[in-house]
Every structure is written in C-alpha cells, then in structure tokens.
Scaffold this motif. Structure first.
Motif, mmCIF file in Angstrom:
data_model
loop_
_atom_site.group_PDB
_atom_site.id
_atom_site.type_symbol
_atom_site.label_atom_id
_atom_site.label_comp_id
_atom_site.label_asym_id
_atom_site.label_seq_id
_atom_site.Cartn_x
_atom_site.Cartn_y
_atom_site.Cartn_z
ATOM 1 N N GLY A 1 191.875 -31.228 99.187
ATOM 2 C CA GLY A 1 191.280 -31.830 98.000
ATOM 3 C C GLY A 1 189.868 -32.263 98.330
ATOM 4 N N ARG A 2 189.294 -33.053 97.448
ATOM 5 C CA ARG A 2 187.964 -33.578 97.754
ATOM 6 C C ARG A 2 188.066 -34.592 98.883
ATOM 7 N N ALA A 3 186.947 -34.797 99.571
ATOM 8 C CA ALA A 3 186.919 -35.853 100.580
ATOM 9 C C ALA A 3 187.055 -37.183 99.858
ATOM 10 N N LEU A 4 188.040 -37.976 100.259
ATOM 11 C CA LEU A 4 188.298 -39.228 99.549
ATOM 12 C C LEU A 4 187.587 -40.388 100.231
ATOM 13 N N SER A 5 187.263 -41.378 99.433
ATOM 14 C CA SER A 5 186.730 -42.615 100.001
ATOM 15 C C SER A 5 187.863 -43.322 100.746
ATOM 16 N N ASP B 1 189.220 -46.298 100.293
ATOM 17 C CA ASP B 1 190.193 -46.866 99.346
ATOM 18 C C ASP B 1 191.075 -45.778 98.754
ATOM 19 N N GLN B 2 190.411 -44.707 98.333
ATOM 20 C CA GLN B 2 191.144 -43.603 97.705
ATOM 21 C C GLN B 2 192.132 -42.999 98.684
ATOM 22 N N ALA B 3 191.699 -42.806 99.914
ATOM 23 C CA ALA B 3 192.563 -42.180 100.914
ATOM 24 C C ALA B 3 193.780 -43.053 101.180
ATOM 25 N N GLY C 1 193.056 -48.912 88.744
ATOM 26 C CA GLY C 1 191.729 -48.670 89.283
ATOM 27 C C GLY C 1 190.719 -48.760 88.169
ATOM 28 N N VAL C 2 189.590 -49.352 88.433
ATOM 29 C CA VAL C 2 188.565 -49.477 87.398
ATOM 30 C C VAL C 2 188.170 -48.080 86.915
ATOM 31 N N THR C 3 187.633 -47.972 85.716
ATOM 32 C CA THR C 3 187.214 -46.665 85.203
ATOM 33 C C THR C 3 186.186 -46.075 86.171
ATOM 34 N N GLY C 4 186.424 -44.842 86.563
ATOM 35 C CA GLY C 4 185.498 -44.182 87.468
ATOM 36 C C GLY C 4 185.834 -44.378 88.939
ATOM 37 N N SER C 5 186.987 -44.994 89.234
ATOM 38 C CA SER C 5 187.341 -45.241 90.636
ATOM 39 C C SER C 5 187.977 -44.019 91.286
ATOM 40 N N GLY C 6 188.336 -43.046 90.488
ATOM 41 C CA GLY C 6 188.927 -41.843 91.056
ATOM 42 C C GLY C 6 190.448 -41.846 91.027
ATOM 43 N N LYS C 7 191.023 -42.488 90.032
ATOM 44 C CA LYS C 7 192.491 -42.496 89.909
ATOM 45 C C LYS C 7 193.030 -41.077 89.827
ATOM 46 N N THR C 8 192.314 -40.220 89.080
ATOM 47 C CA THR C 8 192.776 -38.848 88.921
ATOM 48 C C THR C 8 192.826 -38.141 90.276
ATOM 49 N N GLU C 9 191.742 -38.274 91.041
ATOM 50 C CA GLU C 9 191.725 -37.649 92.375
ATOM 51 C C GLU C 9 192.918 -38.123 93.194
ATOM 52 N N VAL C 10 193.205 -39.401 93.088
ATOM 53 C CA VAL C 10 194.268 -39.986 93.912
ATOM 54 C C VAL C 10 195.641 -39.483 93.473
ATOM 55 N N GLU D 1 190.167 -28.364 84.105
ATOM 56 C CA GLU D 1 189.313 -27.772 85.140
ATOM 57 C C GLU D 1 189.451 -28.525 86.462
ATOM 58 N N ARG D 2 189.590 -29.819 86.364
ATOM 59 C CA ARG D 2 189.769 -30.595 87.599
ATOM 60 C C ARG D 2 191.066 -30.206 88.288
ATOM 61 N N VAL D 3 192.114 -30.021 87.504
ATOM 62 C CA VAL D 3 193.397 -29.610 88.083
ATOM 63 C C VAL D 3 193.239 -28.233 88.718
ATOM 64 N N ARG E 1 184.157 -48.338 91.715
ATOM 65 C CA ARG E 1 183.862 -46.984 91.274
ATOM 66 C C ARG E 1 183.565 -46.106 92.471
ATOM 67 N N PHE E 2 183.806 -44.802 92.285
ATOM 68 C CA PHE E 2 183.570 -43.872 93.378
ATOM 69 C C PHE E 2 182.076 -43.663 93.575
ATOM 70 N N GLY E 3 181.692 -43.515 94.825
ATOM 71 C CA GLY E 3 180.315 -43.150 95.152
ATOM 72 C C GLY E 3 179.341 -44.260 94.817
ATOM 73 N N HIS F 1 187.478 -40.259 78.791
ATOM 74 C CA HIS F 1 186.490 -39.197 78.903
ATOM 75 C C HIS F 1 185.354 -39.625 79.802
ATOM 76 N N ASN F 2 184.744 -38.622 80.363
ATOM 77 C CA ASN F 2 183.619 -38.849 81.230
ATOM 78 C C ASN F 2 182.370 -38.381 80.515
ATOM 79 N N PHE F 3 181.472 -39.299 80.164
ATOM 80 C CA PHE F 3 180.189 -38.917 79.574
ATOM 81 C C PHE F 3 179.111 -39.247 80.610
ATOM 82 N N GLY G 1 177.611 -45.698 82.287
ATOM 83 C CA GLY G 1 177.121 -45.677 83.661
ATOM 84 C C GLY G 1 178.099 -45.104 84.654
ATOM 85 N N ARG G 2 178.711 -43.943 84.335
ATOM 86 C CA ARG G 2 179.685 -43.382 85.265
ATOM 87 C C ARG G 2 179.056 -42.440 86.270
ATOM 88 N N ALA G 3 177.770 -42.161 86.120
ATOM 89 C CA ALA G 3 177.109 -41.333 87.125
ATOM 90 C C ALA G 3 176.112 -42.203 87.893
HETATM 91 P P1 ADP Z 1 189.215 -42.585 86.878
HETATM 92 O O1 ADP Z 1 190.338 -41.665 86.509
HETATM 93 O O2 ADP Z 1 189.626 -43.694 87.795
HETATM 94 O O3 ADP Z 1 188.377 -43.062 85.751
HETATM 95 P P2 ADP Z 1 188.074 -40.199 87.982
HETATM 96 O O4 ADP Z 1 189.154 -39.677 88.835
HETATM 97 O O5 ADP Z 1 187.846 -39.573 86.656
HETATM 98 O O6 ADP Z 1 188.219 -41.761 87.804
HETATM 99 O O7 ADP Z 1 186.729 -40.159 88.832
HETATM 100 C C1 ADP Z 1 185.501 -40.560 88.279
HETATM 101 C C2 ADP Z 1 184.417 -39.572 88.678
HETATM 102 O O8 ADP Z 1 184.181 -39.652 90.073
HETATM 103 C C3 ADP Z 1 184.777 -38.152 88.368
HETATM 104 O O9 ADP Z 1 183.637 -37.470 87.911
HETATM 105 C C4 ADP Z 1 185.254 -37.612 89.689
HETATM 106 O O10 ADP Z 1 185.031 -36.231 89.780
HETATM 107 C C5 ADP Z 1 184.403 -38.391 90.675
HETATM 108 N N1 ADP Z 1 185.104 -38.608 91.928
HETATM 109 C C6 ADP Z 1 186.089 -39.501 92.142
HETATM 110 N N2 ADP Z 1 186.528 -39.435 93.408
HETATM 111 C C7 ADP Z 1 185.822 -38.473 94.013
HETATM 112 C C8 ADP Z 1 185.795 -37.940 95.339
HETATM 113 N N3 ADP Z 1 186.606 -38.402 96.299
HETATM 114 N N4 ADP Z 1 184.907 -36.956 95.610
HETATM 115 C C9 ADP Z 1 184.081 -36.504 94.656
HETATM 116 N N5 ADP Z 1 184.049 -36.965 93.387
HETATM 117 C C10 ADP Z 1 184.908 -37.936 93.058
#
Ligand code: ADP
Ligand code: ZN
Length: 728
Positions: A191-195, A197-199, A221-230, A260-262, A377-379, A546-548, A586-588
C-alpha cells in the motif's frame, strides 16, 4: 445440513405474505435447509427460502408441494440467523427481510448461459400499447439487454408480445455467457507508505482481522487523517486470509474517486452495490458474493444483505451518517446491523468516522468496542482554523444572508484562485411563500407542510410528498394580486446573492434535487473537485466524505438551523454536520478556514466545534442523555399511527395507549398519543406514541405483546421504529 426428501414437510420463509414461515412439501429431488425455492401462494408463484423442518402451522394433509428448487447457492445458516435477528430486532415481517436479501433479478435462472433480448434499429410494423411499453422499458434502462422474463415483468406484457416483436426482428435473442467473473484483487501489493500513526492503527486492525473472530473497533480520525488508507490495510489482511470484505459507504460518497483509490490499492475494481448498479451487475454481484468470488464489495446500506459466503470484515465508513438508517419499509440501521452480522459471522467490524455517533462513542467508552484514534491530518495538511461570526453584531441587511466578514473572506480566497464553499442545509429558493395582504402561507394540500419555492424549476414543491404547483402571483386565499413574497433563504437564493457579490466567480450548486439521481450528483461533485467551480453552494450533501483539494474556505450560513426544535439528537447532528462540512476545508497544502455564522456562539455545541473539544462535547452530551434515560443509555421505539380518517387514527392511538400494560409490566414507559410534528403526509393523519425503557429491558418482546393486544383495523397503519433517528 438437513436434507428433506421429496414429499417431506418443510418450513419456507416466503418473500411475500404472512409474517412467519409456511409449511410445504419438498419437491422432486428433495431440498436442504437454505435452498431457494419457488412456492405456490394462492394462485401465484413466490420466491422463498427453506427455513427448516415444518412448523406444524397447517395440517400435513393440506400442504402443497413446492414448485421447485432454484439453481442458486443455498442461503447459509448464518444468513438465515441474521435475517431472523434483524426481523426480530426491528419488528419487520420476515417476508420483507427475505426480499431485502434477494434484491437481484433473475435469481432462478441457470447461471451457465442465458438468453438476453436486445433492441434492434427496426421499428415495429404496428404500434400497440404493449409494444410501446416494451420499447419504453428498453429506453429507461439505456437499451440494456433483458432476460425475457425480466422484460415481461418490467413492461407488463406477455411472452407472446415479445415473440411477436422477435418474429419481426424488432428485438433479437442472444445467448450470453454467464456473469463475467470479477477480476482478482491483489492483496499482497504494498500500500502507500503510512505515517507512524497510520501504521500503528493499520497494524491493530490487521491483527484483529488475523485473529479471526468477532471484534468491533471505532476508527476515529479527523477528516483527512487517512482513515481510508488505514482500513484498506484491514481489507488487504482479510483478502490475504481468503475471506470476503464489505465496505459500506453513504450512497453519495460511493464516488469514482473512492473506487479509484481501491483500484490503486488492489489493482482492480471491487464489486459494487448501490442504486446506480444495473440489473445485470446486481445479479452478478449477488451471485459472486454468494459463491465467494466477489472478494471485496463496496456498497451502500443494502449491501449488508448480500449473501456472503465467507465474510471476514465489514467497514462502515462515515458511520455516523443518517443515511445508514433505512426510513422506509424495513426500518433498520445498517451500522448497528453490521455489528450484528459481524458477530454472527465471526467477522471484524470497523466503524470509521471523524465525528462518531454518540452510540458508537459510548460503546467505545464502555469498552464494548475497541477504539483507535488518528488525531492529525496526513502529511502537511492541518485542520482548518475555525471562527464564529456573531450575527447579532454582523447582521447582513434584510433579505441577505452573507455577513460582511464572510464576504471579505470569500473575496480574498477567490482573489487567490482558491475555492470557497457556502453551506446552507436548505434546498430550494425560499422555505416560505406568504401573502403580504392576508398573511396566508402556501401549504401543501396533502401534507401539514409549507410549500418550498424552487425557482429553477419554477414551482412550489412539498418536501414531504413531492407535490408541486406553479408559483402563485395571486394569493390562493384572499385573491389579492402581486403581494406574494418568498421568505427566508435556500441554496438557490444564496446562489443569487453570491452572483450579485461575485459576478465573475463560477458558481456550482450542490443539492440533491438539482441532479437526476446519485450518479449525476457524483459526477457534479467530481467536476467540482477537479476545479470546475470557484464557489460551491451546497446542502448537507457536501458533508459526505468528499475530497475537494482546492477548497480552502467553508462558510456556514446558519449554524443555528439544526439546533432549533426538540429533536433528541439536535446537538449531536449539528456537531457532526458542521464539523464534517468544515472538514472539507484545507485538505491539501493550503491551510483552510471555516467561518460559522451564528446568533449563539456561546451555545455548548458551537463552542465545542470552535474549540475542537470533541471529547468534552461527547462527555457533556452523554451525561445529558444518561440523565434523561435517552439512547444510548436507554432504549426507545417510535410508534406512528396513520390513516386517512383522522378520527379512526386517534381512536387506534388511544386504544394503544390504554393497552400499554405489557410495556409497563416489562419496565417500559409509554408516552402519547400526540399529533406528530408533521401531522399529515400524503393525506394521511399521523399520531405518535413513544415507548422508552432502561437498557436491560426486552423492549421488542414487550412491543410485540402490546401491539397484539390492540390490533388496528386495516385502514389504519401502526408503524414501529426501534431506535428512531427522527421524530417527525
Ligand atoms: P479520511 O478518510 O480520514 O478523511 P483519507 O483516507 O481520505 O482521509 O486521506 C486524506 C487524503 O490524504 C487523501 O487524499 C489521501 O490520498 C491522502 N493520504 C492519506 N494517507 C496517505 C498516505 N499514507 N500516503 C499518501 N497519501 C495519503
Ligand atoms: Zn405534500
């Protein structure tokens, strides 16, 4: 598995008819428990599931033989237990549960090959109403191919009509291979390299899945924390162990973006199950869930009722979302029933949210669920800066809703080439149309509700029943002309104000009534995410996951809107909604801001939103509910008595109130009857009662005994909603 030889009596749960299994005789070849069968019911042929040995409900000599066994994988014992438990919990008749579990067309057809009818270019030599209906059915489904039986049913025509069209070459018959298999998913790819916390979170979820039995976890997890990745890591673990995974999302959050993420994670698309999935793919997903070849299903609420063969994981994303509660027919909450299903199947359930429901928060607090937090939030993205705009100080002029500080903030973002969002949870142009001469408010003829002006459609619309009428220029009551006024704001009116403030900005409105169906709404959302608008004006639809990426400012037009009224969950829902909407900002890379217009910035709910004190809010809310004996610390069931004859409705409601002894004996209280807040919908009068009990009480059993003691006549309906989300 228990087998029944030909002629042996068996109990069958039917998709129609009475609220209990009926006895039949096994057909030629015999049946086993769980087999799907065709059963005679009166003159009709009805789908059913062999439930077990005969119940003895009818004398053996009178039993009719089943018509036959369908060529479908039998329903597993776990699934039957699940349906029975949901029926029992929600007081839903068993046939409605069987229908929920068989919502795929053509279940009885053999899977190896099937005939499909397709439309050719050739018109029929003579138009008849029946033929027109066949053509209309093709048009409605975008000229898909249909199984002959399916088409007969859809168009309401006999097989003879189709034969006639086929003979003329208007339709052709094709034999197609059985449903295409879903592509294999690659669970082992990195998968993606996790932070950090995420790992850590992913490792805990993976361990839960690997352990194999039932477990439930709140992933907060706060919005943008990467819950989906986890949670996709938990899915990977589940797939690697050869079990199936189900990810539930609110319908509208099932976007191409998400799929697409899946796909990026697993190398192929999962099976999908939502309102936009056509007949063929429904059938394909249903069968592939049953035979185990659909390894991952991504779906809306009703995907919970797919016949998984080896379910190992259920993720409920945005678990607080109100759309998980089915408000029609079987009144179930997919979030709660997901936990039930996981416990029956020995599966892991993950409830993910930035703003969990109080129910889930409390279950985590009491240790019933595990809890994992992702506080950042991630990153480089950080949470938006939050501030209130006190509308008592900064009130805009009459007929306007955007305050000066909000206007300046939006202008600054637009000037910087960034995106801004104005949020108002009100569809249409104006919630109220009033005659200034006599004070009459235009209401719906069929409902106890005001008509809402929808200026784009040029109609007044009733949000209860959907009835529409032209926007009047003459008062329907006093006949005076030219004094009708639209009062209050909806998103369309806000867009008008925005257009006058920022004439250069490209503005998009997101509202469920301005798109045809969830698919087109998703397309609009994706266009906005892609930067096709500078200013977005939206209802609560914008809050759903949604991610805007370009969005850096969220303005909440009226934070007080949801706090009015006596709804038990008013504060909780407002908290979730505003936090979620603000979380779009401010998700980016660019830091975002959220400005909240309110007349009561000191309200505890708004204070918690502004200061980010989530835990403080939930603790306070929890203690209020606990003292009131309200959910999740007490149990409730809402009862709506309805019918067209108002006097009869009240009679039934009063009779129910008088018959409340079984409830009291069980330790529950009964309140009411009282007119429902919306006292009439579609011409039906509505009266409410409320049953409330401490947690340990067997409320459903008491409700059943109570309802049996005061049966309603057939022209009055008594609807029971266990764990109600709304009280309208
Ligand atoms: P949440 O579901 O908690 O709101 P997301 O899983 O949608 O968060 O992640 C928010 C954004 O950060 C997305 O654009 C996602 O692609 C990016 N992101 C999260 N974790 C990582 C990661 N480990 N590596 C790269 N991008 C990540
Ligand atoms: Zn109406």
């Amino acid at each position: 598995m228990r087998a029944f030889a030909e002629g042996e009596p068996v109990a069958v749960a039917l998709a129609e008819g009475l609220d209990r299994p009926l006895d039949y005789r096994a057909p030629a070849g015999g049946v086993r428990a769980g087999d799907f069968v065709a059963a005679p019911l009166g003159p009709r042929r009805v789908l059913g599931v062999v439930w077990g040995p005969a119940t003895g409900e009818a004398p053996e000599a009178k039993l009719r033989p089943l018509i036959g066994r369908l060529d479908v994988a039998p329903m597993r014992a776990e699934m039957r237990a699940f349906l029975a438990r949901v029926a029992d919990y929600t007081l839903t008749p068993l046939p409605a549960m069987v229908r929920l579990a068989t919502r795929a067309p053509g279940l009885g057809e053999p899977p190896a090959a099937r005939a499909l009818l397709r439309l050719t270019e050739r018109p029929p030599d003579r138009e008849t109403p029946a033929r027109a209906r066949v053509l209309a059915a093709f048009a409605e489904y975008g000229n898909l191919g249909f199984a002959p039986g399916e088409l007969c049913q859809l168009a309401g025509v006999s097989a003879g009509v189709l034969k006639g069209l086929e003979a003329q070459g208007v339709i052709v018959r094709e034999i197609v291979a059985r449903d295409a298999a879903y592509p294999a998913l690659d669970a082992d790819g990195p998968g993606r390299a996790l932070s950090e916390d995420q790992a850590a979170a992913a490792a805990r979820l993976r361990a839960g899945v690997a352990a194999g039995g039932y477990s439930a976890t709140l992933l907060k997890g706060v919005t943008g924390s990467g819950k989906t990745e986890v949670y996709l890591e938990a899915v990977a673990e589940c797939l690697a162990r050869g079990r199936q995974a189900l990810v539930l999302l609110p319908e509208i959050a099932l976007s191409a973006q998400f799929l697409e993420r899946v796909e990026a994670r697993f190398g192929a698309r999962p099976a999908e199950w939502h309102s936009g999935v056509g007949q063929t793919n429904r059938r394909r997903a249903w069968r592939a869930a049953a035979d185990g070849s659909a390894r991952l299903v991504v779906g809306a609420r009703s995907a919970l009722f797919l016949p998984f063969r080896a379910l190992g994981l259920v993720v409920v994303d945005e678990e607080h979302d109100g759309s998980y509660k089915q408000e029609d027919g079987a009144l179930y909450n997919a979030r709660d029933m997901a936990v039930l299903r996981a416990s029956i199947e020995g599966a892991t359930v993950v409830l993910a949210s930035a703003t969990p429901s109080l129910e889930t928060w409390a279950n985590a607090a009491s240790g019933k669920y595990a809890r994992i937090d992702l506080p950042e939030r991630f990153g480089t993205a950080t949470l938006p800066e939050m501030a209130a705009i006190d509308m008592r100080v900064d009130a805009p002029p009459q007929g306007r809703w955007i305050s000066e500080p909000l206007r300046e903030a939006v202008s600054a973002r637009l000037a910087a080439g960034e995106q801004a969002l104005l949020f108002l949870n009100r569809r249409g142009y104006a919630p109220l149309t009033l005659c200034r001469a006599c004070g009459t408010q235009v209401g719906c003829a069929q409902c106890d509700a005001r008509m809402v002006e929808h200026r784009f459609r040029g109609r007044l619309v009733c949000h209860q029943c959907g009835a529409t009428r032209p926007i009047p220029t003459v008062c329907p009551s006093c006949g005076v002309e030219g004094r009708m006024a639209a009062l209050g704001p909806g998103v369309e009116r806000l867009a008008e104000e925005a257009a006058s403030l920022w004439p250069e900005a490209r503005t998009a409105i997101l509202s469920s009534d301005l798109a045809d169906g969830a698919g087109s709404l998703r397309a609009r959302i994706e266009a906005i995410a892609g930067g096709e608008a500078d200013l977005v004006i939206g209802t609560q639809i914008v809050s759903k996951g949604h991610n805007f990426p370009l969005l850096t400012l969220v303005g909440v037009i009226d934070a007080d809107l949801g706090l009015q009224g006596a709804d038990l969950r008013a504060a909780e829902k407002t908290f979730q909604l505003i936090r979620q909407v603000a979380g779009r900002s401010g998700r980016a890379e660019r830091r975002g801001a959220a400005l909240i217009q309110t007349c009561q910035p000191e309200h505890p709910c708004l204070r918690a939103i502004l200061t980010g004190d989530d835990e403080g809010f939930w603790r306070a809310e929890a203690s209020l509910r606990e003292r009131a004996g309200a959910p999740p610390y007490g149990r409730m069931a809402g009862i709506v008595v309805s019918g067209t004859d108002e006097a009869r409705v009240w009679e039934v409601a009063r009779a129910l109130a008088r018959a409340g002894e079984p409830l009291r004996a069980a330790g529950a209280m009964l309140w009411g009857p009282a007119p429902a807040p919306i006292a009439r919908i579609r011409g039906r009068h509505r009266v409410r009662l409320l049953a409330q009990s401490p947690k340990g009480v067997a409320l459903q059993a008491a409700l059943r005994a109570w309802l049996a003691a005061a049966p309603a006549p057939s022209n009055v309906r008594v609807g029971v909603d266990v764990d109600p989300q709304t009280f309208l």
